[in-house]
Motif scaffolding. Structure first.
Motif, short mmCIF file in Angstrom:
data_model
loop_
_atom_site.label_atom_id
_atom_site.label_comp_id
_atom_site.label_asym_id
_atom_site.label_seq_id
_atom_site.Cartn_x
_atom_site.Cartn_y
_atom_site.Cartn_z
N ASN A 131 0.81 -1.23 0.00
CA ASN A 131 0.00 0.00 0.00
C ASN A 131 0.84 1.28 0.00
OD1 ASN A 131 -2.16 -1.63 0.01
ND2 ASN A 131 -2.83 -1.20 2.09
N ASP A 132 2.15 1.12 0.21
CA ASP A 132 3.01 2.30 0.18
C ASP A 132 3.19 2.79 -1.24
OD1 ASP A 132 3.37 2.28 2.86
OD2 ASP A 132 5.43 1.53 2.84
N LYS A 133 3.54 4.08 -1.32
CA LYS A 133 3.92 4.61 -2.63
C LYS A 133 5.42 4.87 -2.58
CE LYS A 133 -0.50 6.85 -3.20
NZ LYS A 133 -0.96 7.23 -1.86
N PRO A 134 6.04 5.10 -3.73
CA PRO A 134 7.47 5.41 -3.67
C PRO A 134 7.70 6.61 -2.75
CG PRO A 134 6.81 5.00 -5.94
CD PRO A 134 5.55 4.98 -5.12
N ASN A 135 8.65 6.45 -1.86
CA ASN A 135 9.03 7.51 -0.91
C ASN A 135 7.89 7.97 -0.01
OD1 ASN A 135 11.73 7.61 -1.71
ND2 ASN A 135 11.10 8.72 -3.56
N GLU A 136 6.92 7.11 0.25
CA GLU A 136 5.83 7.49 1.16
C GLU A 136 5.32 6.26 1.90
OE1 GLU A 136 2.61 9.62 -0.70
OE2 GLU A 136 1.33 9.17 1.03
N SER A 137 5.47 6.31 3.22
CA SER A 137 4.99 5.19 4.03
C SER A 137 3.53 5.46 4.43
CB SER A 137 5.83 5.04 5.29
OG SER A 137 5.14 4.24 6.23
N THR A 138 2.71 4.40 4.33
CA THR A 138 1.32 4.54 4.78
C THR A 138 1.09 3.68 6.02
OG1 THR A 138 0.65 2.77 3.29
CG2 THR A 138 0.42 5.02 2.46
N CYS A 139 2.18 3.19 6.60
CA CYS A 139 2.06 2.31 7.77
C CYS A 139 2.42 3.10 9.03
CB CYS A 139 2.97 1.10 7.59
SG CYS A 139 2.98 0.00 8.99
N TYR A 179 12.90 9.08 10.62
CA TYR A 179 13.46 8.90 9.28
C TYR A 179 13.53 7.42 8.92
CZ TYR A 179 14.39 13.81 9.42
OH TYR A 179 14.21 15.16 9.48
N GLN A 180 12.95 7.09 7.81
CA GLN A 180 12.84 5.68 7.44
C GLN A 180 13.69 5.38 6.21
OE1 GLN A 180 8.80 4.42 6.81
NE2 GLN A 180 9.35 2.25 6.59
N VAL A 181 14.31 4.22 6.25
CA VAL A 181 15.16 3.82 5.12
C VAL A 181 14.28 3.26 4.00
CG1 VAL A 181 17.07 2.30 4.42
CG2 VAL A 181 17.02 3.26 6.73
N THR A 182 14.63 3.58 2.77
CA THR A 182 13.92 3.04 1.61
C THR A 182 14.87 2.23 0.75
OG1 THR A 182 14.44 4.99 0.27
CG2 THR A 182 12.33 5.01 1.45
N TYR A 183 14.30 1.31 0.00
CA TYR A 183 15.09 0.56 -0.98
C TYR A 183 14.42 0.73 -2.33
CZ TYR A 183 17.87 -3.06 -3.15
OH TYR A 183 18.73 -3.72 -3.97
N ASN A 184 15.15 1.26 -3.27
CA ASN A 184 14.56 1.62 -4.56
C ASN A 184 13.26 2.40 -4.33
OD1 ASN A 184 16.58 0.51 -6.01
ND2 ASN A 184 15.51 -1.41 -6.46
N GLU A 185 13.34 3.32 -3.40
CA GLU A 185 12.25 4.25 -3.07
C GLU A 185 11.11 3.64 -2.27
OE1 GLU A 185 11.08 6.50 -6.52
OE2 GLU A 185 13.02 7.51 -6.53
N MET A 186 11.14 2.34 -2.00
CA MET A 186 10.06 1.74 -1.21
C MET A 186 10.50 1.67 0.26
SD MET A 186 7.65 1.51 -3.23
CE MET A 186 6.38 0.64 -2.34
N PRO A 187 9.66 2.21 1.16
CA PRO A 187 9.99 2.19 2.58
C PRO A 187 10.22 0.76 3.09
CG PRO A 187 8.14 3.65 2.15
CD PRO A 187 8.41 2.93 0.88
N LEU A 188 11.20 0.61 3.97
CA LEU A 188 11.54 -0.73 4.49
C LEU A 188 11.02 -0.92 5.91
CD1 LEU A 188 15.25 -1.15 3.32
CD2 LEU A 188 13.22 -2.27 2.38
N TYR A 189 10.63 -2.16 6.21
CA TYR A 189 10.10 -2.50 7.53
C TYR A 189 10.70 -3.82 7.98
CZ TYR A 189 6.43 0.68 5.91
OH TYR A 189 5.76 1.74 5.42
N ARG A 190 10.64 -4.03 9.29
CA ARG A 190 10.86 -5.37 9.82
C ARG A 190 9.50 -5.88 10.25
NH1 ARG A 190 14.93 -2.16 11.77
NH2 ARG A 190 17.02 -2.75 11.09
N TYR A 191 9.42 -7.18 10.57
CA TYR A 191 8.15 -7.75 11.03
C TYR A 191 8.32 -8.16 12.48
CZ TYR A 191 4.06 -10.85 11.15
OH TYR A 191 2.87 -11.46 11.47
N ALA A 192 7.42 -7.71 13.33
CA ALA A 192 7.57 -7.94 14.77
C ALA A 192 7.63 -9.42 15.13
CB ALA A 192 6.43 -7.25 15.51
N GLU A 193 6.99 -10.26 14.31
CA GLU A 193 6.97 -11.70 14.64
C GLU A 193 8.25 -12.42 14.21
OE1 GLU A 193 4.35 -13.37 16.20
OE2 GLU A 193 3.54 -11.35 16.52
N ASP A 194 9.08 -11.77 13.42
CA ASP A 194 10.38 -12.37 13.09
C ASP A 194 11.28 -12.14 14.30
OD1 ASP A 194 9.56 -13.05 10.55
OD2 ASP A 194 10.58 -11.37 9.56
N THR A 195 11.62 -13.23 14.98
CA THR A 195 12.38 -13.02 16.21
C THR A 195 13.87 -13.26 16.04
OG1 THR A 195 11.87 -15.24 16.88
CG2 THR A 195 10.44 -13.48 17.73
#
Ligand code: BGC
Length: 559
Positions: A131-139, A179-195
Motif C-alpha cells: 500500500n506504500d507509494k514510492p518515498n511514502e509510508s502509509t504504515c 526517518y525511514q530507510v527506503t530501498y529503490n524508493e520503497m519504505p523498508l520494515y521489519r516484522y515484529a513476529e520475526d524473532t
C-alpha cells in the motif's frame, strides 16, 4: 534569536540530564554496546538498540518512544524531547551522536524458499508494503507496531549495501518525523513476529507484505543461468498444443530467461508415455514442471515425486487430482465452457423451431478432469430441459483420448441407432466435432444439424464460416500460456509470486486447495469471429479467409 536561545537552554539541560544519567549508571557502559563496527549496530533500529535482547522492543515504533538520538538531533520538533524519560539510562553521550547509530547497511541472505532476500546487518528480514507509494509510508500507528519501520537518525545517515546489491537505499521523513530507510524508493520494515535472523514469517501476509527478493528489487540476478524447466503437453491431435500453447509459452519464458532451457515433450495422448516423459523431465534436472496431464489422477504420482525433490509443479490447463503437491493450476473456467456450448446449442435449436429436439452428446476423454467439467457444465443446461421433456438426450459417449476418429465411430453408431434422426450434436471440442461431422457427411445427411466445439481451431473456424459447425468456444491461450510461463519463471527464480496472479482463487483437487488462475471462455459463432478470434490475432483474416473460404468470409465481413 528566540529559537537559538531555546536551543541553547535545551542543549544545556540535556547535557545536565545526561551527566546525571551517566553517573547513575556508573559510567559509559552503553557506549560500548553500540558497537562501532558499522554493520551490526548500524542495522539495528534505534528502538531496538534501547533493548537489544528483545524483539518486542524492535517492534516498537519510533513514534511511540522517541530515541535519544532523535531528540538530540531534532531538538525543536517535538514536545516529548524535554521529558525526563527521554534521557533515560541509554541516552549516553555516545548514543547522542554515535556514528554507528546513524548508519544502515543492507545485506543479502539466502532463504530456502524465497531465494536471495534483503536483510539488515543482523540478518533480520526486511519487507516492503504494497500500500506504500514510492518515498511514502502509509504504515503508521498500530500498523507500525506490527511492522516497525527501519529508522535511522536523520536523512544524512550513512547507508551502505553489501557487495552484489544493486538497488538504491534512501531516507524519507515519516509522518511522525522519524526517518525511514527506503530501498529503490520503497519504505523498508521489519516484522515484529520475526524473532531471529533467517525468519521471514511476514512474507505475503495478507498479500500486502513482501520480502525484498532478488529480481523484484534489483538485487544481483538470481543464480539461474543454464537452468531447466519442463513444459509437458498431452497430445497433438488437438491443434492448440503445438500451434498455440507451446509457442506462446516458449516465447514468454525465453523473454524472461534467455539462458534457460525448456525441456519439451508431447505425449500424443498416451498415458504411459506421458508418465515416463514427465518422470524423465525430473531426472533430467527440470526445476519446475508445467504439466498438462493425459490422466488427471495418475499425474499425482509425478507431482508428489517432484515435490519430494523440491520441484514445484504447475497443473497446466488440466488439474492434477488427489495430490497435495500442486503449487498452481492455470486453466479456464471449464464448467462455464460446457454451459456455453450447451446454451448456444439450445438457442440455435430454438431458433430452428425444434420442439423436444433429439441430440447426441460426444464428451471428451474420461481421464481428463476438464472433460468431466465440460460435461457437468453442459448437463446443468440440458438436464432441466430433459426433465421438462423439452429435450431428448438420445445418445451419450465419453471419447477415449479425445480421439476425433473415436468420435466419428461414436457418431456413426448413434446415427445407425437413431435412423439418422439427429437434431443437434454436443461435441466437447473441435476435434470431436470434426469426427461427428465426418460421420454425418458419410451417412449422407443433406443438412447438417448444429454442432458445438471448443478451441477455435483454424479448421473449425472455417467450418463455422461454411455452416458445417455451429459454434466453438474460444479460449485465449496466449494469456494462459504466458501466465504459466511467468509463474514457472517466478517459481524457478524463487521470486515471490504476486498476489494478483491468483487473486486468492483456489480449486480443490481432492487433497488440497490449489491456488488457481482461471480465465474466461467465450462462445463464438459466425457473428463474432471478428470481434474475438481475429481481434485477439488468434487467427488473422489472411489465415482464415483462404481462397476456399473467401465468399463465406465476405458474408460476415471478414475481409
Ligand atoms: C482442453 C481442451 C482440449 C482437450 C483435448 C482439454 O483438456 O481444455 O482445450 O480440446 O483437452 O486436448
Amino acid at each position: 534569536m528566540l529559537k537559538l536561545h531555546k536551543a541553547v537552554i535545551l542543549t544545556i539541560s540535556l547535557m545536565v540530564i545526561l551527566l546525571l544519567a551517566i553517573t547513575a549508571c556508573g559510567g559509559a557502559q552503553p557506549a560500548a554496546k553500540i558497537t562501532p563496527a558499522p554493520t551490526k549496530a548500524a542495522a539495528t533500529p534505534a528502538a531496538a538498540q534501547a533493548t537489544p535482547t528483545t524483539v518486542k522492543a524492535a517492534a516498537t515504533p519510533v513514534a511511540a518512544k522517541p530515541t535519544a538520538t532523535q531528540v538530540a538531533t531534532k531538538p525543536t520538533t517535538t514536545t516529548t524531547e524535554t521529558k525526563p524519560t527521554v534521557a533515560a539510562p541509554k541516552a549516553t553521550p555516545a548514543a547522542l551522536k554515535p556514528a554507528a547509530a546513524e548508519e544502515f547497511m543492507a545485506q543479502m541472505a539466502k532463504d530456502k524458499t524465497l531465494g536471495d532476500i534483503l536483510t539488515d546487518a543482523k540478518g533480520m528480514t526486511l519487507y516492503t508494503f504494497k500500500n506504500d507509494k514510492p518515498n511514502e509510508s502509509t504504515c503508521d500507528a498500530a500498523c507500525a507496531k506490527t511492522w516497525p519501520p527501519v529508522v535511522v537518525a536523520d536523512e544524512k545517515a550513512k547507508l551502505t549495501t553489501a557487495a552484489g546489491i544493486t538497488g538504491k537505499l534512501g531516507v524519507i521523513e515519516r509522518k511522525d518525523h522519524s526517518y525511514q530507510v527506503t530501498y529503490n524508493e520503497m519504505p523498508l520494515y521489519r516484522y515484529a513476529e520475526d524473532t531471529k535472523p533467517g525468519e521471514a514469517k511476514g512474507e505475503n501476509l495478507n498479500g500486502l507484505w513482501h520480502v525484498v527478493s532478488s529480481s523484484a528489487m534489483g538485487l544481483t540476478e538470481p543464480t539461474m543461468a543454464g537452468g531447466k524447466i519442463a513444459l509437458l503437453l498431452p497430445e497433438s491431435k488437438t491443434a492448440r498444443y503445438e500451434t498455440a500453447d507451446r509457442p506462446y509459452f516458449e516465447a514468454k519464458f525465453k523473454e524472461l530467461c534467455a539462458d534457460c532451457e525448456i525441456i519439451y515433450n508431447n505425449a500424443n495422448q498416451d498415458a504411459n508415455t506421458k508418465l515416463s516423459q514427465d518422470e524423465a523431465a525430473l531426472t533430467n534436472g527440470a526445476k519446475v514442471l508445467v504439466l498438462d496431464p493425459v490422466d488427471s489422477a495418475a499425474a499425482a504420482v509425478i507431482a508428489n515425486k517432484a515435490k519430494a525433490q523440491g520441484v514445484p509443479v504447475i497443473a497446466y490447463d488440466r488439474l492434477i487430482l488427489n495430490s497435495p503437491s500442486v503449487n498452481y493450476y492455470i486453466s479456464f473456467d471449464n464448467k462455464k465452457v460446457g454451459e456455453l456450448q450447451a446454451q448456444s446449442l439450445m438457442d440455435e435449436l430454438n431458433k430452428l423451431g425444434k420442439k423436444n429436439p433429439q441430440i447426441v452428446m460426444i464428451n471428451g476423454s474420461p481421464t481428463d478432469n476438464n472433460a468431466k467439467l465440460f460435461k457437468e457444465g453442459a448437463l446443468s443446461v440440458f438436464d432441466p430441459l430433459v426433465k421438462a421433456k423439452k429435450l431428448t438426450l438420445a445418445k451419450e459417449y465419453d471419447t477415449p483420448d479425445w480421439s476425433p476418429d473415436q468420435a466419428q465411430n461414436e457418431m456413426q453408431q448413434a446415427l445407425t441407432a437413431l435412423g439418422n434422426k439427429v437434431d443437434g450434436v454436443y461435441a466437447a471440442n473441435d476435434g470431436t466435432a470434426s469426427g461427428a461431422i465426418a460421420a454425418m457427411k458419410a451417412a449422407g445427411l443433406k443438412t447438417l444439424p448444429p454442432v458445438t466445439g471448443q478451441d477455435a481451431e483454424l479448421a473449425a473456424v472455417q467450418r463455422i464460416l461454411e455452416g458445417e459447425q455451429y459454434m466453438t468456444v474460444y479460449k485465449a491461450i496466449k494469456p494462459e500460456a504466458e501466465a504459466a510461463a511467468q509463474l514457472a519463471y517466478d517459481l524457478f527464480s524463487k521470486t515471490t509470486v504476486p498476489a494478483t496472479m491468483t487473486e486468492g482463487k483456489t480449486v480443490n483437487n481432492g487433497k488440497m486447495d490449489v491456488p488457481s488462475v482461471l480465465l474466461a471462455p467465450v462462445a463464438v459463432t459466425k457473428s463474432n469471429i471478428k470481434d474475438t478470434i481475429v481481434k485477439d490475432k488468434f487467427w488473422t483474416v489472411e489465415q482464415i479467409c483462404t481462397t476456399e473460404y473467401a465468399s463465406a468470409c465476405k458474408v460476415v465481413k471478414l475481409e
